[in-house]
Design a protein around this motif. Structure first.
Motif, PDB file in Angstrom:
ATOM      1  N   SER A 104      12.348  24.277 -36.531  1.00  0.00           N
ATOM      2  CA  SER A 104      13.557  24.511 -37.319  1.00  0.00           C
ATOM      3  C   SER A 104      14.641  23.533 -36.906  1.00  0.00           C
ATOM      4  O   SER A 104      14.719  23.123 -35.765  1.00  0.00           O
ATOM      5  CB  SER A 104      14.038  25.949 -37.098  1.00  0.00           C
ATOM      6  N   MET A 163       8.637  27.787 -36.345  1.00  0.00           N
ATOM      7  CA  MET A 163       8.302  28.571 -37.528  1.00  0.00           C
ATOM      8  C   MET A 163       6.826  28.365 -37.826  1.00  0.00           C
ATOM      9  O   MET A 163       6.275  27.290 -37.614  1.00  0.00           O
ATOM     10  CB  MET A 163       9.157  28.140 -38.722  1.00  0.00           C
ATOM     11  N   ILE A 166      16.233  37.173 -37.526  1.00  0.00           N
ATOM     12  CA  ILE A 166      16.046  36.892 -38.953  1.00  0.00           C
ATOM     13  C   ILE A 166      16.810  35.647 -39.362  1.00  0.00           C
ATOM     14  O   ILE A 166      16.460  34.978 -40.342  1.00  0.00           O
ATOM     15  CB  ILE A 166      16.442  38.128 -39.791  1.00  0.00           C
ATOM     16  N   ASN A 221      16.466  32.954 -38.149  1.00  0.00           N
ATOM     17  CA  ASN A 221      15.508  31.849 -38.055  1.00  0.00           C
ATOM     18  C   ASN A 221      14.321  32.001 -39.009  1.00  0.00           C
ATOM     19  O   ASN A 221      13.341  31.274 -38.889  1.00  0.00           O
ATOM     20  CB  ASN A 221      14.991  31.741 -36.617  1.00  0.00           C
ATOM     21  N   ILE A 222      14.399  32.970 -39.914  1.00  0.00           N
ATOM     22  CA  ILE A 222      13.333  33.154 -40.896  1.00  0.00           C
ATOM     23  C   ILE A 222      13.845  32.669 -42.247  1.00  0.00           C
ATOM     24  O   ILE A 222      14.706  33.300 -42.870  1.00  0.00           O
ATOM     25  CB  ILE A 222      12.872  34.614 -40.979  1.00  0.00           C
ATOM     26  N   ILE A 277       9.570  41.717 -36.279  1.00  0.00           N
ATOM     27  CA  ILE A 277      10.060  40.368 -36.575  1.00  0.00           C
ATOM     28  C   ILE A 277       8.908  39.368 -36.656  1.00  0.00           C
ATOM     29  O   ILE A 277       8.856  38.521 -37.569  1.00  0.00           O
ATOM     30  CB  ILE A 277      11.090  39.920 -35.519  1.00  0.00           C
ATOM     31  N   ARG A 329       8.034  37.280 -39.977  1.00  0.00           N
ATOM     32  CA  ARG A 329       7.950  35.814 -39.972  1.00  0.00           C
ATOM     33  C   ARG A 329       6.569  35.366 -40.441  1.00  0.00           C
ATOM     34  O   ARG A 329       6.436  34.441 -41.253  1.00  0.00           O
ATOM     35  CB  ARG A 329       8.240  35.289 -38.562  1.00  0.00           C
ATOM     36  N   THR A 330       5.545  36.030 -39.948  1.00  0.00           N
ATOM     37  CA  THR A 330       4.177  35.679 -40.318  1.00  0.00           C
ATOM     38  C   THR A 330       3.956  35.821 -41.824  1.00  0.00           C
ATOM     39  O   THR A 330       3.406  34.928 -42.481  1.00  0.00           O
ATOM     40  CB  THR A 330       3.179  36.577 -39.565  1.00  0.00           C
ATOM     41  N   TYR A 358       6.114  33.234 -44.070  1.00  0.00           N
ATOM     42  CA  TYR A 358       5.662  31.849 -44.032  1.00  0.00           C
ATOM     43  C   TYR A 358       4.274  31.649 -44.633  1.00  0.00           C
ATOM     44  O   TYR A 358       3.836  30.512 -44.813  1.00  0.00           O
ATOM     45  CB  TYR A 358       5.781  31.288 -42.611  1.00  0.00           C
TER      46      TYR A 358
END
Length: 400
Positions: free
Chosen positions: A16, A23, A291, A293-294, A389, A393-394, A397
């Protein structure tokens, strides 16, 4: 942290631009976490069983001394002058509106909320007028409220959705200009404060819910608070068939009474309220950072001056990213993480309310397509929050 319990995965990584965090792009089948992570989890003290047994053995099950103690405790905590225990949160709204509006008057209601915010208006004899909401806070848009207010408008129902408080300065200005009653739907906002003050300090009437998913629970139950002796007296009459003395009824009311067993539960919950709030806020702070960073997922923005109780932790997917909310929710559930949608329909899209809809609430209807809630409760462990979290994220993405 070991994430192997989540996927058998083929991972491509990118860094990121903010903070150098990693990520993940996932091209594989998702694997559930071992134990289901629940959206909410009611909990009571051990001694509450003994107290309920005492009530049952005594045989006084309708409202009595426990209910009076619960009401007094709640009144003091919320900053109100009067508090009345009722059977549920919808009954609380119904009573609050009955005390504040005349039949046929227009009542401003946000277009994004649980249906009771509007159905209570109808049952109280009012006409709901749907106001659009802010796309970031999810709360009533005060500018749109001004546009939709006229001399036939009698009240406004600010819904403090998920614990986020509608800013009072704009509300009070509108209410003073048009002489509107303010009936706060605080079903999800017990413990939230605005500019350091509890919600009961500001309104004509505030209405709370004790449903199992709320900040405190009595199974079912609710509370009406007010600073007005006149309004309080009317609530007290209306919730008990309009009875002024045994079998003497001075107006036609309802059976919206609370009961002693629920009040025992409520008293126990109130002793733990500060702990509940501290834990929820701690989890929310972690979620906010993680979040951030998502890509493509945005938390509800808390209004300036608000300290939220975080009844729900609700996020929205960014429509510009072309993410499918329903697929994300399904994948999260398949990973054994209870993920809910509050709410999949705006009030302007509800068939039961169609006759009251004069124009769409575009922001509310867009939010209904994009929001979802992830688990938050006082007994969510640090590891479980991290699993939520990592799973989010998984999942996200996989679709970017």
């Amino acid at each position: 942290m070991d994430g192997g319990y989540l996927t058998q995965r083929s991972v491509s990584r990118k860094v990121s631009s903010t903070g150098g965090s990693v990520m993940l792009h996932i091209d594989s089948v998702l694997k559930p976490v071992e134990a289901r992570i629940r959206q909410c989890r009611p909990s009571f003290s051990r001694h509450v069983v003994d107290e309920i047994e005492y009530v049952l053995r005594r045989g006084m099950l309708r409202e009595g001394t426990c209910t009076l103690r619960f009401e007094d405790c709640f009144r003091k905590r919320t900053g109100a002058q009067y508090a009345y225990s009722v059977s549920n949160g919808t009954a609380a709204l119904h009573l609050g509106l009955l005390c504040c509006i005349e039949p046929g008057c227009r009542v401003l209601v946000p277009g994004f909320s649980f249906i009771a915010s509007a159905s209570a208006v109808v049952h109280a004899g009012g006409v709901p007028v749907f106001v659009d909401v802010d796309p970031e806070t999810f709360l009533l848009d005060i500018d749109d409220a001004w546009e939709k207010t006229d001399e036939s408008t009698g009240a406004i129902v600010p819904v403090h959705l998920f614990g986020n408080v509608v800013p009072y300065d704009g509300l009070l200005e509108l209410a003073e200009e048009y002489d509107l009653r303010i009936v706060h739907d605080a079903a999800q906002a017990l413990g939230s404060t605005y500019m350091g003050a509890e919600l009961g300090e500001f309104s004509d009437v505030s209405c709370y819910s004790f449903y199992p998913s709320k900040i405190i629970t009595t199974g079912e139950g609710g509370m009406v608070t007010t600073y007005s002796e006149e309004l309080g007296h009317r609530v007290e009459l209306l919730k008990n068939h309009g009875e002024t003395e045994k079998y003497l009824h001075t107006l036609l009311g309802y059976n919206f009474r609370g009961n002693e067993v629920a009040s025992v539960l409520g008293l126990d919950q109130m002793t733990r309220l500060d702990y509940f709030l501290e834990k929820r806020r701690s989890i929310a702070r972690y979620y906010d950072l993680a979040i951030g960073n998502i890509e493509g997922v945005v938390p509800q923005r808390v209004t300036e001056g608000t300290e939220s109780c975080y009844n729900y932790y609700t996020v929205r997917v960014d429509p510009a990213m072309e993410l499918d909310r329903d697929m994300i929710v399904m994948d999260m559930r398949n990973m054994n993480i209870e993920t809910l949608v509050h709410y999949p329909f705006a009030l302007t899209e509800q068939p039961a309310l169609r006759k009251y809809v004069t124009e769409p609430c575009q922001v509310a209807e867009e939010l209904a397509k994009n929001v979802f809630s992830i688990p938050i409760h006082p007994y969510l462990t640090k590891r479980e929050a991290e699993q939520v979290i990592l799973a989010l994220r998984t999942v996200v993405y996989r679709y970017l």
